[in-house]
Design a protein around this motif. Structure first.
Motif, PDB file in Angstrom:
ATOM      1  N   GLN A 136      -5.342   8.504  -5.045  1.00 55.02           N
ATOM      2  CA  GLN A 136      -4.830   7.501  -3.690  1.00 55.02           C
ATOM      3  C   GLN A 136      -5.956   6.572  -3.261  1.00 55.02           C
ATOM      4  O   GLN A 136      -5.522   5.492  -2.777  1.00 55.02           O
ATOM      5  N   VAL A 169       0.883   4.348  -2.614  1.00 58.18           N
ATOM      6  CA  VAL A 169       0.722   5.543  -2.261  1.00 58.18           C
ATOM      7  C   VAL A 169       1.610   6.492  -3.232  1.00 58.18           C
ATOM      8  O   VAL A 169       1.123   7.585  -3.928  1.00 58.18           O
ATOM      9  N   TYR A 182       0.781  -1.165   0.122  1.00 58.44           N
ATOM     10  CA  TYR A 182      -0.139  -0.279  -0.028  1.00 58.44           C
ATOM     11  C   TYR A 182       0.828   1.174   0.005  1.00 58.44           C
ATOM     12  O   TYR A 182       0.668   2.145  -0.719  1.00 58.44           O
ATOM     13  N   LEU A 183       1.795   1.229   0.716  1.00 53.98           N
ATOM     14  CA  LEU A 183       2.974   2.499   0.975  1.00 53.98           C
ATOM     15  C   LEU A 183       3.424   2.652  -0.355  1.00 53.98           C
ATOM     16  O   LEU A 183       3.639   3.755  -0.819  1.00 53.98           O
TER      17      LEU A 183
END
Length: 263
Positions: free
Chosen positions: A114, A17, A13-14
């Protein structure tokens, strides 16, 4: 060494982003937010292939998952890239969003990109569950899931090809496509996209964490039928094709393919 699945998903996920923030900056120059959809496909492939390298699981099943995600998301990503991004004006639904958001369009569009990062992390979970299935690979249930995958991905590809072929002919500019699968459903591509996510549920059935695979069909079904799929497509269909599309709505199912009603 066993890697914590939660850490894998959080790291994915990071990374997404950052990736989606870069794509948001790219779309500022291109003025075409459809690149977010291409990014979702590319991000899903990258995330799942990273899981393959990090998570525990049988080598044969890892190879299978690598092939499945690459063919599914790769085909969809290239289709969107050439159909809606390269040399194309921005899709009507994104243009309407920009109009609705007005001066805050840039900020809201960043939030939309996002959300795609969150979606990649969420929809990568079914693949991770399949990868970590402790049962011997290629049992009967898993093979049934692969057959569902083949039928669904082939159906979605056929629907996209039929629509693209129809639209490529100038005399069809203001007409509704009723060719092939579009005769049986107003959105066969969405139906087969949704069906495709059920294949991972079947492949992982009974394995640890298999209920997480339901994120795929439930989440995608909700998005396609209630949010980003059918509602804006129906609105655009009526706006651009008028009575012809209203007749299509009266006679043909919106989602599940079936024989049309008599007008």
């Amino acid at each position: 060494m066993t890697v914590d699945p939660l850490r894998l998903v959080l790291a994915a996920y990071l990374a997404m982003v950052v990736f989606m923030a870069v794509l948001w900056a790219v779309q500022l120059r291109l003025r075409n937010a459809s690149i977010a959809d291409v990014g979702w496909c590319a991000g899903l492939i990258g995330t799942v292939l990273w899981y393959v390298g990090q998570a525990a699981g049988e080598a044969e099943r890892k190879l299978l998952v690598s092939i499945l995600v690459s063919l599914y998301a790769g085909r969809l990503g290239f289709y969107i890239l050439f159909d809606r991004v390269i040399g194309k004006s921005e899709d009507a639904r994104y243009r309407r969003l920009r109009q609705q958001w007005g001066e805050r369009a840039g900020l809201f569009m960043f939030g939309y990109f996002q959300l795609q990062a969150i979606a990649v992390a969420a929809f990568s979970l079914p693949f991770l569950v399949v990868i970590q299935n402790p049962r011997p690979p290629f049992g009967l249930i898993e093979l049934v899931g692969v057959l569902i995958w083949l039928a669904a991905v082939a159906g979605e590809a056929a629907a996209d090809w039929q629509l693209a072929t129809f639209r490529s002919k100038p005399w069809n500019r203001d007409r509704v496509c009723r060719d092939g699968l579009w005769y049986f459903s107003r959105h066969p591509n969405y139906f087969f996209e949704w069906l495709h996510w059920w294949s991972y549920v079947v492949m992982a059935l009974g394995a640890p964490g298999w209920p997480l695979t339901l994120i795929g069909p439930i989440g995608m079904g909700w998005a396609l039928t209630k949010v980003t799929g059918i509602p804006p497509a129906e609105e655009q269909g009526v706006r651009s094709r008028g009575d012809d599309y209203r007749d299509y709505q009266r006679t043909t199912n919106a989602f599940f393919p079936w024989f049309p009603k008599r007008p």
